[in-house]
Design a protein around this motif. Structure first.
Motif, PDB file in Angstrom:
ATOM      1  N   SER A   1       0.852  -1.199   0.000  1.00 42.25           N
ATOM      2  CA  SER A   1       0.000   0.000   0.000  1.00 42.25           C
ATOM      3  C   SER A   1       0.886   1.248   0.000  1.00 42.25           C
ATOM      4  N   SER A   2       0.361   2.324  -0.547  1.00 43.23           N
ATOM      5  CA  SER A   2       1.141   3.563  -0.606  1.00 43.23           C
ATOM      6  C   SER A   2       1.495   4.040   0.804  1.00 43.23           C
ATOM      7  N   VAL A   3       0.644   3.726   1.761  1.00 41.36           N
ATOM      8  CA  VAL A   3       0.890   4.172   3.148  1.00 41.36           C
ATOM      9  C   VAL A   3       2.195   3.583   3.687  1.00 41.36           C
ATOM     10  N   LEU A   4       2.354   2.257   3.539  1.00 42.94           N
ATOM     11  CA  LEU A   4       3.568   1.615   4.054  1.00 42.94           C
ATOM     12  C   LEU A   4       4.787   1.983   3.214  1.00 42.94           C
ATOM     13  N   GLN A   5       4.599   2.008   1.888  1.00 45.50           N
ATOM     14  CA  GLN A   5       5.723   2.337   1.012  1.00 45.50           C
ATOM     15  C   GLN A   5       6.291   3.721   1.358  1.00 45.50           C
TER      16      GLN A   5
ATOM     17  N   GLY B   1      11.724   6.515   6.358  1.00 46.51           N
ATOM     18  CA  GLY B   1      12.491   5.929   7.462  1.00 46.51           C
ATOM     19  C   GLY B   1      11.696   5.614   8.715  1.00 46.51           C
ATOM     20  N   GLN B   2      10.379   5.604   8.612  1.00 44.89           N
ATOM     21  CA  GLN B   2       9.570   5.283   9.793  1.00 44.89           C
ATOM     22  C   GLN B   2       9.682   3.797  10.146  1.00 44.89           C
ATOM     23  N   GLN B   3       9.819   3.526  11.433  1.00 43.77           N
ATOM     24  CA  GLN B   3       9.947   2.149  11.908  1.00 43.77           C
ATOM     25  C   GLN B   3       8.572   1.541  12.114  1.00 43.77           C
ATOM     26  N   VAL B   4       8.162   0.709  11.195  1.00 46.90           N
ATOM     27  CA  VAL B   4       6.889   0.004  11.358  1.00 46.90           C
ATOM     28  C   VAL B   4       7.000  -1.356  10.684  1.00 46.90           C
ATOM     29  N   ARG B   5       6.641  -2.410  11.424  1.00 49.45           N
ATOM     30  CA  ARG B   5       6.760  -3.773  10.894  1.00 49.45           C
ATOM     31  C   ARG B   5       5.380  -4.387  10.695  1.00 49.45           C
TER      32      ARG B   5
ATOM     33  N   VAL C   1       6.435 -14.019   8.373  1.00 49.59           N
ATOM     34  CA  VAL C   1       6.506 -13.237   7.124  1.00 49.59           C
ATOM     35  C   VAL C   1       6.746 -11.763   7.438  1.00 49.59           C
ATOM     36  N   SER C   2       7.166 -11.486   8.676  1.00 51.04           N
ATOM     37  CA  SER C   2       7.321 -10.092   9.117  1.00 51.04           C
ATOM     38  C   SER C   2       8.251  -9.297   8.213  1.00 51.04           C
ATOM     39  N   ALA C   3       7.812  -8.092   7.856  1.00 49.37           N
ATOM     40  CA  ALA C   3       8.635  -7.220   7.022  1.00 49.37           C
ATOM     41  C   ALA C   3       8.668  -5.820   7.618  1.00 49.37           C
ATOM     42  N   GLY C   4       9.868  -5.252   7.643  1.00 49.84           N
ATOM     43  CA  GLY C   4      10.037  -3.905   8.183  1.00 49.84           C
ATOM     44  C   GLY C   4      10.597  -2.952   7.155  1.00 49.84           C
ATOM     45  N   CYS C   5      10.764  -3.437   5.914  1.00 49.69           N
ATOM     46  CA  CYS C   5      11.210  -2.587   4.819  1.00 49.69           C
ATOM     47  C   CYS C   5      10.794  -3.252   3.508  1.00 49.69           C
ATOM     48  N   LYS C   6      10.833  -2.455   2.467  1.00 50.38           N
ATOM     49  CA  LYS C   6      10.394  -2.890   1.144  1.00 50.38           C
ATOM     50  C   LYS C   6      11.071  -4.188   0.680  1.00 50.38           C
TER      51      LYS C   6
END
Ligand code: CO
Length: 217
Positions: free
Chosen positions: A162-166, A172-176, A194-199
């Protein structure tokens, strides 16, 4: 007495009990909420977010729909995600499915229910994408549970795309974003890892999880 009236009595008792346990409880929550978590789960009445992870009011932001889906154009889900990420600054987004999900089951078996068939068509897209792997599972219960897992995994990818997470990750916001499955049989949550914290992590984690199942298949 009307049966629903019991709910008011329950509510009065709950309010009194909370106040007794912690006299500041309501005044503290009155002007702000600062949850660290966003829960995206199924509407199923047996999967109540706060209770399962023992979090109090104010500690978890919640969005639920049938079969815990994040459809790319669903303004409802996207607005919840945007508010949670941009305004509340949650640290973790939890996509939580559950084994034996009725919505996923209806999708898997082509059950005709009504309007909801259109909503569940998104789960059927996932079923069709993994047709060979699902067909290889002989036990119908285990096949359903695998589709429940695959659905969660895909919804994690959808949140991440989603554009929000991208945009959050770009600045540089920390959100997993995490993918979990709740087991109605024992009340326990399984982490699908399947945790992801970056693209860059998104598809790598998804592919890794495709190779294993948490139901011992
Ligand atoms: Co469900």
């Amino acid at each position: 007495m009307q049966d629903y009236y019991q709910l008011f009595e329950n509510n009065r008792n709950w309010s009194a009990r909370k106040h007794e346990e912690d006299p500041e409880f309501f005044s503290r929550l009155l002007n702000q909420q600062s949850p660290k978590y966003l829960w995206i789960g199924c509407s199923d009445s047996r999967v109540p977010a706060n209770q399962i992870v023992s979090l109090a009011p104010g500690e978890i932001f919640v969005h639920r729909n049938v079969a815990n889906q994040v459809v790319h154009t669903d303004l409802n889900a996207l607005s919840v995600i945007q508010y949670a990420v941009d305004a509340l600054r949650v640290k973790h987004i939890l996509v939580v499915g559950h084994y034996g999900c009725g919505g996923v089951k209806a999708a898997l078996n082509n059950n005709r229910i009504g309007l909801i068939d259109n909503w569940l068509r998104h789960v059927q897209d996932i079923r069709d994408r993994h047709e060979a792997a699902l067909d290889a599972i002989e036990d119908p219960g285990l096949r359903l549970d695998r589709l429940c897992e695959l659905n969660v995994m895909q919804q994690v990818v959808n949140v991440c795309q989603s554009s929000v997470l991208q945009e959050a990750w770009l600045r540089g916001q920390q959100v997993r974003v995490h993918g979990w499955v709740y087991d109605l049989a024992d009340g326990l949550i399984r982490d699908l890892e399947v945790s992801a914290g970056c693209k860059e992590e998104v598809m790598e984690r998804f592919q890794g999880a495709l190779a294993r199942s948490h139901r011992g298949l």
